[in-house]
Design an enzyme around this catalytic site. Structure first.
Site, PDB file in Angstrom:
ATOM      1  N   HIS A   1       8.363  -9.264   6.623  1.00  0.00           N
ATOM      2  CA  HIS A   1       8.694  -7.883   6.729  1.00  0.00           C
ATOM      3  C   HIS A   1       9.495  -6.731   7.411  1.00  0.00           C
ATOM      4  CE1 HIS A   1       6.265  -3.793   5.644  1.00  0.00           C
ATOM      5  NE2 HIS A   1       5.624  -4.492   4.384  1.00  0.00           N
TER       6      HIS A   1
ATOM      7  N   ASP B   1       0.933  -1.359  -0.168  1.00  0.00           N
ATOM      8  CA  ASP B   1       0.278   0.011  -0.152  1.00  0.00           C
ATOM      9  C   ASP B   1       0.941   1.310  -0.185  1.00  0.00           C
ATOM     10  OD1 ASP B   1      -2.984   0.765   0.269  1.00  0.00           O
ATOM     11  OD2 ASP B   1      -3.000   0.896   1.996  1.00  0.00           O
TER      12      ASP B   1
ATOM     13  N   PHE C   1       7.596   1.504  -0.556  1.00  0.00           N
ATOM     14  CA  PHE C   1       8.818   1.690   1.043  1.00  0.00           C
ATOM     15  C   PHE C   1       9.516   3.154   0.704  1.00  0.00           C
ATOM     16  CE2 PHE C   1       8.433  -2.990   0.740  1.00  0.00           C
ATOM     17  CZ  PHE C   1       7.663  -3.720   1.929  1.00  0.00           C
TER      18      PHE C   1
ATOM     19  N   TYR D   1       2.319   4.955   1.318  1.00  0.00           N
ATOM     20  CA  TYR D   1       1.717   5.740   2.927  1.00  0.00           C
ATOM     21  C   TYR D   1       0.864   6.287   2.896  1.00  0.00           C
ATOM     22  CZ  TYR D   1       7.075   4.477   3.644  1.00  0.00           C
ATOM     23  OH  TYR D   1       8.523   3.106   3.461  1.00  0.00           O
TER      24      TYR D   1
END
Length: 223
Positions: free
Chosen positions: A188, A66, A79, A68
């Site tokens: 993760h 997703d 990221f 931010y």
């Protein structure tokens, strides 16, 4: 439908843009904006991952969930955050692992555009999100689109490294031809899970070793 996306990706994905699910994505985003919703990233940055990493240049794929959802963070690369924006915790943990793995210290930026321009496709499964509402666009059709992106890379490329961090990303392995691509799996990098196998995974050195073995230029992971 004419979508403003980098030409090599347009050639790969043009069929998708004519499908009902993609028309639904477009109409959904338009309706959300009319309703006054704030959507990230800004419209012109939604396809940045493709803009910076043309299809022919893909060497590594990093799959996020997703964008931010806080102001100023999302800019179309998983990221990554723009220059002058404080790196979020997961990204800081990625940098810690790079330092452990390769001895590279990253202090000055959270902008991963340099990686993208070397062939690292920084792909989020959902390409948009509502402000302050994580996973809010996960059911609108983006996953259908980005699954097809992964299939196209798998089918049309050779010797790509897929970094699958966390269960969500690892579920995408079924889309990848593991006989010709390298799959690297770990927890993760979120602070909630990084100690369960992300730290010490050595993915960045392993990716470069694979690329060298296949005659490809390794990635310079410094920033």
């Amino acid at each position: 439908m004419d979508v403003a996306i980098e030409q090599s990706w347009k050639n790969q994905l043009n069929e998708e843009f004519g499908k009902p699910y993609f028309a639904h994505i477009v109409s959904f985003l338009k309706a959300e904006k009319v309703a006054g919703k704030v959507i990230y990233p800004p419209g012109k940055q939604i396809f940045n991952a493709f803009e910076f990493t043309p299809f022919e240049q893909v060497k590594v794929v990093v799959i996020g969930q997703d964008p931010y959802h806080n102001p100023g963070q999302a800019h179309g690369l998983s990221f990554s955050v723009p220059d002058q924006v404080k790196p979020p915790p997961s990204l800081l943990n990625i940098f810690k692992e790079i330092q452990t793995d390769l001895g590279i210290t990253i202090n000055n930026t959270g902008n991963l555009e340099k990686w993208a321009r070397q062939g690292v496709l920084l792909l989020n499964a959902s390409l948009t999100v509502e402000a302050n509402q994580p996973m809010s666009h996960s059911q609108v059709g983006w996953h259908v689109f980005t699954d097809e992106v992964i299939r196209r890379v798998s089918a049309g490329k050779e010797h790509v490294v897929f970094m699958l961090w966390g269960r969500f990303a690892q579920n995408k392995e079924v889309l990848i031809d593991t006989s010709k691509h390298k799959i690297l799996k770990a927890a993760h990098p979120s602070p909630l899970s990084a100690y369960n196998g992300f730290y010490g995974c050595g993915h960045f050195g392993k990716a470069n070793a694979w690329l060298r073995e296949k005659g490809e230029q390794p990635i310079d992971w410094s920033l």
